[in-house]
Design a protein around this motif. Structure first.
Motif, PDB file in Angstrom:
ATOM      1  N   THR A 129       0.688  -1.305  -0.258  1.00  0.00           N
ATOM      2  CA  THR A 129      -0.001   0.079   0.009  1.00  0.00           C
ATOM      3  C   THR A 129       0.624   1.375  -0.245  1.00  0.00           C
ATOM      4  O   THR A 129       0.138   2.432  -0.069  1.00  0.00           O
ATOM      5  CB  THR A 129      -0.946  -0.109   1.238  1.00  0.00           C
ATOM      6  N   ALA A 188      -4.360  11.707  -5.981  1.00  0.00           N
ATOM      7  CA  ALA A 188      -5.961  12.026  -5.833  1.00  0.00           C
ATOM      8  C   ALA A 188      -6.623  11.300  -4.666  1.00  0.00           C
ATOM      9  O   ALA A 188      -7.651  12.026  -3.942  1.00  0.00           O
ATOM     10  CB  ALA A 188      -6.527  11.702  -7.141  1.00  0.00           C
ATOM     11  N   ASP A 189      -6.235  10.156  -4.386  1.00  0.00           N
ATOM     12  CA  ASP A 189      -6.826   9.551  -3.357  1.00  0.00           C
ATOM     13  C   ASP A 189      -6.493  10.357  -1.919  1.00  0.00           C
ATOM     14  O   ASP A 189      -7.007  10.096  -0.931  1.00  0.00           O
ATOM     15  CB  ASP A 189      -6.227   7.926  -3.141  1.00  0.00           C
ATOM     16  N   ARG A 190      -5.295  10.832  -1.623  1.00  0.00           N
ATOM     17  CA  ARG A 190      -4.638  11.512  -0.612  1.00  0.00           C
ATOM     18  C   ARG A 190      -5.392  12.803  -0.512  1.00  0.00           C
ATOM     19  O   ARG A 190      -5.167  13.263   0.809  1.00  0.00           O
ATOM     20  CB  ARG A 190      -3.328  11.559  -0.486  1.00  0.00           C
ATOM     21  N   ARG A 191      -5.545  13.552  -1.484  1.00  0.00           N
ATOM     22  CA  ARG A 191      -6.083  14.994  -1.277  1.00  0.00           C
ATOM     23  C   ARG A 191      -7.004  15.409  -0.216  1.00  0.00           C
ATOM     24  O   ARG A 191      -6.799  16.294   0.566  1.00  0.00           O
ATOM     25  CB  ARG A 191      -6.346  15.615  -2.720  1.00  0.00           C
ATOM     26  N   PRO A 238       2.321   8.013  -8.709  1.00  0.00           N
ATOM     27  CA  PRO A 238       1.179   7.751  -9.508  1.00  0.00           C
ATOM     28  C   PRO A 238       0.156   8.847  -9.256  1.00  0.00           C
ATOM     29  O   PRO A 238      -0.201   9.168  -8.185  1.00  0.00           O
ATOM     30  CB  PRO A 238       0.623   6.540  -9.000  1.00  0.00           C
ATOM     31  N   ALA A 239      -0.421   9.247 -10.266  1.00  0.00           N
ATOM     32  CA  ALA A 239      -1.566  10.495 -10.154  1.00  0.00           C
ATOM     33  C   ALA A 239      -2.627  10.001  -9.358  1.00  0.00           C
ATOM     34  O   ALA A 239      -3.086  10.828  -8.429  1.00  0.00           O
ATOM     35  CB  ALA A 239      -2.052  10.963 -11.556  1.00  0.00           C
ATOM     36  N   GLU A 240      -3.083   8.952  -9.421  1.00  0.00           N
ATOM     37  CA  GLU A 240      -4.186   8.319  -8.673  1.00  0.00           C
ATOM     38  C   GLU A 240      -3.778   8.411  -7.268  1.00  0.00           C
ATOM     39  O   GLU A 240      -4.937   8.308  -6.428  1.00  0.00           O
ATOM     40  CB  GLU A 240      -4.970   6.995  -9.037  1.00  0.00           C
ATOM     41  N   TYR A 241      -2.785   8.162  -6.629  1.00  0.00           N
ATOM     42  CA  TYR A 241      -2.157   8.223  -5.592  1.00  0.00           C
ATOM     43  C   TYR A 241      -2.302   9.400  -4.922  1.00  0.00           C
ATOM     44  O   TYR A 241      -2.944   9.457  -3.854  1.00  0.00           O
ATOM     45  CB  TYR A 241      -0.717   7.573  -5.320  1.00  0.00           C
TER      46      TYR A 241
END
Length: 155
Positions: free
Chosen positions: A8, A148-151, A143-146
């Motif tokens: 993770t 985005a998930d953390r914002r 990774p961009a998705e990481y």
């Protein structure tokens, strides 16, 4: 039992721990780097490590490219393994400063002149900088998705 991976985590420290973060691992690398140990029996003698644990660590080092078998009896560090020297020196200096009140048992020196060698942070433009003046920034491998998930999860 703890797992050996940090699936993770998007982090080079986590990836490094997957390779060298098990108990005994860095001590095996230390002995190979700074004491020239290559033989199974010598690692075992120096460290007092159980043979099954040592065999497992050495096999994982060979599989991950940290070490290679030079012959039936020798385990030698690869370039990848030798590159751990600076990390081990940094851990030594940290341990000398924060994990003991005793005098340092090991000092690092430049083979060419005998001068003391220390590890530190350096700026490409300004040279040495104090550790508390170093910041972490998002790198190109994040990774961009990481992100985005953390914002929305700062707390």
């Amino acid at each position: 039992m703890l797992g050996k991976t940090y699936d993770t985590q998007v982090c080079s420290i986590a990836r490094s721990l997957e390779l060298v973060g098990e108990r005994w691992s860095l001590l095996i690398v230390r002995d190979a780097l700074f004491a020239g140990v290559t033989r199974f029996a010598d690692f075992q003698h120096n460290l007092g490590i159980a043979s099954n644990v040592l065999a497992s660590r050495l096999e994982s080092f060979v599989a991950s490219g940290v070490m290679e078998r030079a012959d039936d009896a020798d385990y030698v560090l690869t370039e990848k393994g030798r590159a751990l020297a600076v990390a081990l020196m940094a851990l030594t200096e940290w341990g000398d400063a924060w994990a003991t009140d005793a005098e340092p048992p090991i000092l690092y020196a430049h083979a060419g002149c005998g001068g003391a060698v220390h590890v530190g942070a350096a700026c490409d433009l300004h040279g040495p900088v104090p550790a508390d003046d170093v910041v972490a920034r998002v790198g190109p491998g994040m990774p961009a998705e990481y992100l985005a998930d953390r914002r929305g999860r700062r707390g």
